[in-house]
Each structure stands twice: as C-alpha cells, then as structure tokens.
Enzyme design. Sequence first.
Site, PDB file in Angstrom:
ATOM      1  N   GLU A 136       0.813  -1.220   0.000  1.00 27.35           N
ATOM      2  CA  GLU A 136       0.000   0.000   0.000  1.00 27.35           C
ATOM      3  C   GLU A 136       0.846   1.270   0.000  1.00 27.35           C
ATOM      4  O   GLU A 136       0.344   2.364   0.212  1.00 27.35           O
ATOM      5  CB  GLU A 136      -0.966  -0.014   1.192  1.00 27.35           C
ATOM      6  CG  GLU A 136      -2.033  -1.083   1.018  1.00 27.35           C
ATOM      7  CD  GLU A 136      -3.068  -1.097   2.127  1.00 27.35           C
ATOM      8  OE1 GLU A 136      -2.884  -0.421   3.171  1.00 27.35           O
ATOM      9  OE2 GLU A 136      -4.081  -1.802   1.968  1.00 27.35           O
ATOM     10  N   GLU A 194     -10.350  -5.019   9.728  1.00 32.86           N
ATOM     11  CA  GLU A 194      -9.256  -4.064   9.559  1.00 32.86           C
ATOM     12  C   GLU A 194      -8.381  -4.456   8.370  1.00 32.86           C
ATOM     13  O   GLU A 194      -8.042  -3.611   7.547  1.00 32.86           O
ATOM     14  CB  GLU A 194      -8.416  -3.989  10.838  1.00 32.86           C
ATOM     15  CG  GLU A 194      -7.264  -3.020  10.779  1.00 32.86           C
ATOM     16  CD  GLU A 194      -7.672  -1.562  10.650  1.00 32.86           C
ATOM     17  OE1 GLU A 194      -6.800  -0.755  10.268  1.00 32.86           O
ATOM     18  OE2 GLU A 194      -8.837  -1.201  10.918  1.00 32.86           O
ATOM     19  N   VAL A 214      -3.252 -11.728   2.280  1.00 36.62           N
ATOM     20  CA  VAL A 214      -2.752 -13.023   1.812  1.00 36.62           C
ATOM     21  C   VAL A 214      -1.363 -12.787   1.248  1.00 36.62           C
ATOM     22  O   VAL A 214      -1.149 -11.867   0.439  1.00 36.62           O
ATOM     23  CB  VAL A 214      -3.681 -13.644   0.744  1.00 36.62           C
ATOM     24  CG1 VAL A 214      -3.073 -14.916   0.173  1.00 36.62           C
ATOM     25  CG2 VAL A 214      -5.057 -13.926   1.338  1.00 36.62           C
ATOM     26  N   PRO A 260      -7.883  -5.340  -8.007  1.00 40.52           N
ATOM     27  CA  PRO A 260      -8.146  -6.763  -7.735  1.00 40.52           C
ATOM     28  C   PRO A 260      -8.963  -6.966  -6.453  1.00 40.52           C
ATOM     29  O   PRO A 260      -9.869  -7.801  -6.422  1.00 40.52           O
ATOM     30  CB  PRO A 260      -6.741  -7.369  -7.602  1.00 40.52           C
ATOM     31  CG  PRO A 260      -5.851  -6.445  -8.363  1.00 40.52           C
ATOM     32  CD  PRO A 260      -6.442  -5.073  -8.172  1.00 40.52           C
ATOM     33  N   TYR A 285     -14.102  -8.196  -3.651  1.00 41.76           N
ATOM     34  CA  TYR A 285     -15.153  -7.874  -2.686  1.00 41.76           C
ATOM     35  C   TYR A 285     -16.520  -7.775  -3.359  1.00 41.76           C
ATOM     36  O   TYR A 285     -17.522  -8.230  -2.813  1.00 41.76           O
ATOM     37  CB  TYR A 285     -14.829  -6.590  -1.935  1.00 41.76           C
ATOM     38  CG  TYR A 285     -13.607  -6.697  -1.062  1.00 41.76           C
ATOM     39  CD1 TYR A 285     -13.365  -7.834  -0.284  1.00 41.76           C
ATOM     40  CD2 TYR A 285     -12.673  -5.667  -1.000  1.00 41.76           C
ATOM     41  CE1 TYR A 285     -12.248  -7.942   0.519  1.00 41.76           C
ATOM     42  CE2 TYR A 285     -11.555  -5.766  -0.189  1.00 41.76           C
ATOM     43  CZ  TYR A 285     -11.346  -6.900   0.560  1.00 41.76           C
ATOM     44  OH  TYR A 285     -10.233  -7.001   1.357  1.00 41.76           O
TER      45      TYR A 285
END
Length: 159
Positions: free
Chosen positions: A27, A83, A87, A126, A131
């Site tokens: 991130e 939170e 993976v 992705p 989701y």
Amino acid sequence: MSFTIRKAKKEDMPQVLSLINQLAYFEKEPEAVIITVEDLQQDGFGEHPAFFCFVAEINSKIEGIALGYNRYSTWKGKTIHLEDLIVNETARGTGLGSALLDEVVKYGHQLGVKRINWEVLDWNEPAIKFYKQKGATIKEAWRVVHMDEQSIKNYISKL
C-alpha cells in the site's frame, strides 16, 4: 491446495506482523507500521482483546490473516470491522482470501452483527473486484476520516 483456517494464537503474532508489514509495503506506506509483536500479543490476547484474528496456514506456515474488531453502529447496532485481510503474495489465487473472508462472515453471523465493514484503496482493483464478487457494496460517496497520534496530541493541546 490444502490449507487450514483457525483462530490466531499469541505465538502467531510474529508471522502476523510480517504480513502486516507486507501489506504496508504493497500500500506504499512501509514506514507507517509502528506496532510491535508485543503490542499484538498484549492487545489481542488479554482479558479484553482489542481484536480478533484468523490465520490461514499452508504446511504450518501462516500465509494469510483476517484481523478485525467489534464496533457499534448507532443505526444498526452490533457490527464488526475487518481491519485487514492479507494473503501472502506467493499464496494469492489459492482460495485463502475467500476462506478467510468466509470465516469473518461466519464469525459475524455467530455474533449476530448487523453489518461487517472495511475499507479498500480506490486503486486496488483486484481487491475491489474480489469484494464485489463476494456481494459487498463499495460506498463510493463515503470518505474515511483519520486522526493520527500527532493529530490527537494537537487536538488535546488546544482543549
């Protein structure tokens, strides 16, 4: 591929922190992680745990986690916040993410929550696709608001 999903144990926290650091790097905020293994062990495994955590293991190695905590909605009542669902990059596409999300949803259902919520970065296509495929709704109009430790200190100093 064979894997196991289970509740995290105190001794899992070094591997959990490793995955947290991996996510922070992904991130683009590797320096943002200040939490320690000791913090995770203290905060997650005392008399009043601050979070719950499920781990996904392949060959006795933790390759994924889902970490969340209880919340309360003034509109809905009991909710949980996911939170992070992480993976390991080398284990993506194996079904671990789905299995971890399944475990969180089952856990929330057992608690009788009215909502499970989490955030996703707008550039993480992705994850957004994943989701949405799972039936989640992305609330585009809502903005996440944070007050970091320094902001809290600044606020308090003005009271």
